[in-house]
Motif scaffolding. Structure first.
Motif, short mmCIF file in Angstrom:
data_model
loop_
_atom_site.label_atom_id
_atom_site.label_comp_id
_atom_site.label_asym_id
_atom_site.label_seq_id
_atom_site.Cartn_x
_atom_site.Cartn_y
_atom_site.Cartn_z
N ILE A 129 -1.30 -7.51 -14.57
CA ILE A 129 -0.08 -6.88 -14.08
C ILE A 129 1.13 -7.62 -14.65
CG2 ILE A 129 1.32 -6.43 -12.01
CD1 ILE A 129 -1.24 -6.09 -10.47
N ARG A 130 2.07 -6.86 -15.21
CA ARG A 130 3.30 -7.45 -15.74
C ARG A 130 4.40 -7.29 -14.70
NH1 ARG A 130 3.20 -4.95 -21.90
NH2 ARG A 130 1.13 -5.77 -22.47
N PRO A 131 4.79 -8.38 -14.04
CA PRO A 131 5.77 -8.29 -12.95
C PRO A 131 7.08 -7.64 -13.36
CG PRO A 131 4.72 -10.44 -12.98
CD PRO A 131 4.29 -9.75 -14.23
N GLY A 132 7.55 -7.92 -14.58
CA GLY A 132 8.82 -7.35 -15.02
C GLY A 132 8.78 -5.84 -15.11
N ARG A 133 7.72 -5.32 -15.71
CA ARG A 133 7.59 -3.87 -15.83
C ARG A 133 7.37 -3.23 -14.46
NH1 ARG A 133 3.26 -2.29 -20.23
NH2 ARG A 133 4.05 -0.23 -19.65
N ALA A 134 6.60 -3.91 -13.62
CA ALA A 134 6.36 -3.37 -12.28
C ALA A 134 7.66 -3.31 -11.49
CB ALA A 134 5.34 -4.25 -11.54
N ALA A 135 8.49 -4.35 -11.61
CA ALA A 135 9.76 -4.38 -10.89
C ALA A 135 10.70 -3.28 -11.40
CB ALA A 135 10.42 -5.74 -11.04
N ALA A 136 10.73 -3.08 -12.71
CA ALA A 136 11.60 -2.06 -13.29
C ALA A 136 11.16 -0.66 -12.84
CB ALA A 136 11.57 -2.14 -14.81
N VAL A 161 -0.74 3.61 -12.31
CA VAL A 161 -1.87 3.61 -13.25
C VAL A 161 -1.48 2.92 -14.56
CG1 VAL A 161 -3.35 5.08 -14.68
CG2 VAL A 161 -2.95 5.67 -12.29
N ASN A 162 -0.34 3.32 -15.14
CA ASN A 162 0.04 2.82 -16.45
C ASN A 162 0.62 1.40 -16.42
OD1 ASN A 162 -0.70 5.20 -17.76
ND2 ASN A 162 1.28 6.15 -17.39
N VAL A 163 1.43 1.10 -15.40
CA VAL A 163 2.10 -0.19 -15.35
C VAL A 163 1.25 -1.25 -14.68
CG1 VAL A 163 4.15 -1.42 -14.52
CG2 VAL A 163 4.36 0.92 -15.36
N LEU A 164 0.61 -0.89 -13.57
CA LEU A 164 -0.14 -1.88 -12.79
C LEU A 164 -1.65 -1.82 -13.01
CD1 LEU A 164 1.83 -1.78 -9.41
CD2 LEU A 164 2.24 -3.13 -11.46
N GLY A 165 -2.13 -0.82 -13.73
CA GLY A 165 -3.55 -0.77 -14.08
C GLY A 165 -4.49 -0.32 -12.98
N MET A 168 -7.07 5.97 -10.74
CA MET A 168 -6.35 7.11 -10.20
C MET A 168 -6.49 7.26 -8.69
SD MET A 168 -4.26 9.49 -10.82
CE MET A 168 -4.19 10.32 -12.38
N ARG A 169 -7.71 7.19 -8.17
CA ARG A 169 -7.90 7.37 -6.73
C ARG A 169 -7.19 6.27 -5.93
NH1 ARG A 169 -11.19 10.59 -3.89
NH2 ARG A 169 -12.26 11.24 -5.78
N THR A 170 -7.24 5.05 -6.43
CA THR A 170 -6.54 3.95 -5.77
C THR A 170 -5.03 4.11 -5.88
OG1 THR A 170 -8.38 2.47 -6.31
CG2 THR A 170 -6.32 1.44 -5.65
N ALA A 171 -4.57 4.62 -7.03
CA ALA A 171 -3.14 4.84 -7.22
C ALA A 171 -2.62 5.90 -6.24
CB ALA A 171 -2.86 5.28 -8.65
#
Length: 249
Positions: A129-136, A161-165, A168-171
């Motif tokens: 997980i990239r914190p910067g992208r997740a925060a944005a 799905v794309n940013v935090l990985g 789909m069902r969990t997302a």
């Protein structure tokens, strides 16, 4: 057809979409409140936040029991959107009705196009997980929630799905947590705009949406998510077109 019946039917459809897709149904709440139930754009966005917050909060425990909610990840993602959601709520009260309507139509159009795309491939559970992208992503989602009165689930699921990985069902389950937090944050600064809301309409709307969300969760197990997304996207394209025409008149 009476206003209460229209509220019940609209709530059932929106709850169904929320339960099945983990979002998207809230995008229909605002146009339904404006064009079917006679709400002003500002009152409609506030009422939509109330409807979405109560519906997702009620649906969340069932997804959590099935192990489809990542609490830490969802709260981290949502936390980045709290301040933008609150600021967006303040901005919405100052925007002209035509601007709100046109902006909402554009967001609905983006949501429809996104849903018509091929289903995303399963994410890698080991993906960092990239914190910067997740925060944005969380901040952008919060801003949309605050200004337009939508929970942002149609954007949250792809982002999770794309940013935090997440898979789909969990997302889908985690998005309900994100939507709830963002909606409550946006409502915190909209107390003044709730005075003109007709609770005799919003109450039945919420009740039908909550029941619809339970049915949507069961429906999602029988019909492929891709088919549900395509049906919803076509309806959303029609809504976006009508709202763009309405904002130009």
């Amino acid at each position: 057809m009476s206003v209460v019946v229209l509220a019940l039917l609209s709530g059932a459809v929106i709850g169904l979409a929320l339960g099945a897709l983990g979002g998207g149904g809230s995008v229909l709440a605002v146009p339904a409140l404006i064009y079917l139930l006679g709400f002003t754009p500002v009152a409609a966005t506030t009422a939509a936040l109330i409807i979405v917050a109560l519906t997702t909060a009620t649906a969340l425990p069932a997804h959590a029991r099935e192990g489809n909610v990542r609490w830490r990840t969802g709260l981290l993602f949502a936390a980045a959107g709290v301040v933008p959601a609150m600021l967006g709520g303040l901005l919405a009260a100052r925007l002209p009705a035509a601007v709100l309507t046109a902006a909402f139509a554009v967001v609905a159009l983006v949501a429809a196009v996104r849903m018509l795309r091929p289903r995303l491939s399963p994410a890698d559970p080991a993906r960092a997980i990239r914190p910067g992208r997740a925060a944005a992503a969380g901040a952008g989602l919060g801003a949309v929630t605050g200004v337009l009165g939508v929970g942002g689930g149609f954007l949250a699921v792809p982002a999770l799905v794309n940013v935090l990985g997440l898979r789909m069902r969990t997302a889908v389950g985690t998005s309900l947590l994100v939507i709830t937090v963002n909606s409550v944050a946006a409502l915190a600064l909209r107390a003044g705009t709730a005075e003109g809301i007709d609770w005799g309409v919003v109450g039945p709307f919420v009740g039908a949406a909550i029941l619809g969300a339970w049915d949507g969760r069961r429906l999602a197990k029988k019909i492929s998510g891709q088919s549900l997304q395509r049906i919803f996207a076509v309806a959303l394209l029609g809504v976006a077109g009508l709202m763009l025409i309405g904002s130009a008149v």
